[in-house]
Design an enzyme around this catalytic site. Sequence first.
Site, PDB file in Angstrom:
ATOM      1  N   LYS A  69      61.089  11.308  26.116  1.00  0.00           N
ATOM      2  CA  LYS A  69      61.135  13.457  27.427  1.00  0.00           C
ATOM      3  C   LYS A  69      59.928  12.716  27.867  1.00  0.00           C
ATOM      4  CE  LYS A  69      63.861  16.994  25.136  1.00  0.00           C
ATOM      5  NZ  LYS A  69      63.445  18.194  23.981  1.00  0.00           N
ATOM      6  N   ASP A 104      64.465  23.278  28.923  1.00  0.00           N
ATOM      7  CA  ASP A 104      63.543  23.644  27.461  1.00  0.00           C
ATOM      8  C   ASP A 104      63.769  24.783  28.007  1.00  0.00           C
ATOM      9  OD1 ASP A 104      64.788  21.966  26.185  1.00  0.00           O
ATOM     10  OD2 ASP A 104      63.778  20.123  26.245  1.00  0.00           O
TER      11      ASP A 104
END
Length: 272
Positions: A69, A104
């Site tokens: 990420k 997210d």
Amino acid sequence: MSQENLVGIMGWPVSHSLSPKMHNFAFKKLSLNDWRYVFLPVKPENIKDAIFGLRALGFRGANVTVPHKEAVLPFLNLSQDAEEIGAVNTIHIIDDKMFGHNTDAFGLVNDFLDHGIDPKGLDVSILGAGGSAKAIAYGLLSKGAKLTIFNRTLSKAEAIEKSLSQRFSSVKAKVLEPGVNSFKADLIINATSLGLINSDQSPCPNATFNKNQVVYDIIYGKKTALLEQAANDGAKTMDGLGMLIHQGALAFKIWTGVDAPVELMKEALEKK
Ligand code: NAP
């Protein structure tokens, strides 16, 4: 045959991911028959080649998961969310330009809203200060929550506090003591990885909760010790499946331009 619209999930390992099942079910149900979501196992040392490979192969985008990420940041044009969080979980490729987003952050917020819980003005304790905790903190602060980040390693919680306090005033860092016996908060969110491998271990085994509190564990697919502890005390409990669905729904909309069928995505994951 017209060209397929390909997306996928890039991680290492990645075979456990539920995202292909969730997205392919949604594509099928919405008759997006030329869309397909695939597994993309990529070793950490190959991440740069893989990102440019996505573009070369004509992919429309991808999700990015552990451990990539942060590693993908230098190769993408970042949205404001991804830039401020310092992590990307969704890549979108348009006309050979690659954009990085972080869904997210609002995936968790949307799960709360879906359950009738508006974070605005609520006191929230986040346990953990890893990549997920930072994204969640950003999402909740953007919606007006008051936040305390508890972490075993205080310096990591302080680093998040420092970075987010440039924009939000209601964030503070505290050490997560293993013996802590309560949290003065409306929402308590476990964003540590404890419980992922050892689901019988809680980050705060001595803590008690009450019926006015909501305890959320972002781990999904298992009833963690923390959730059992909280349920026994009468608190409302939620696991991370809703966050998974809502972060996926936001990515689906980014890629296809179509509102994601959230209920169908839930159905896909509930089917064994
Ligand atoms: P990460 O960056 O590796 O961070 C791990 C965190 O857990 C750190 O704060 C670490 O504390 C803490 N921790 C680890 N072992 C601990 C222990 N024994 N006691 C107390 N704290 C401990 O991980 P991440 O990427 O943020 O992911 C965290 C979890 O979220 C994973 O389980 C992942 O599967 C889950 N997740 C779920 C979703 C979803 O959609 N539901 C999305 C993303 C991630 P230190 O800093 O002290 O080491």
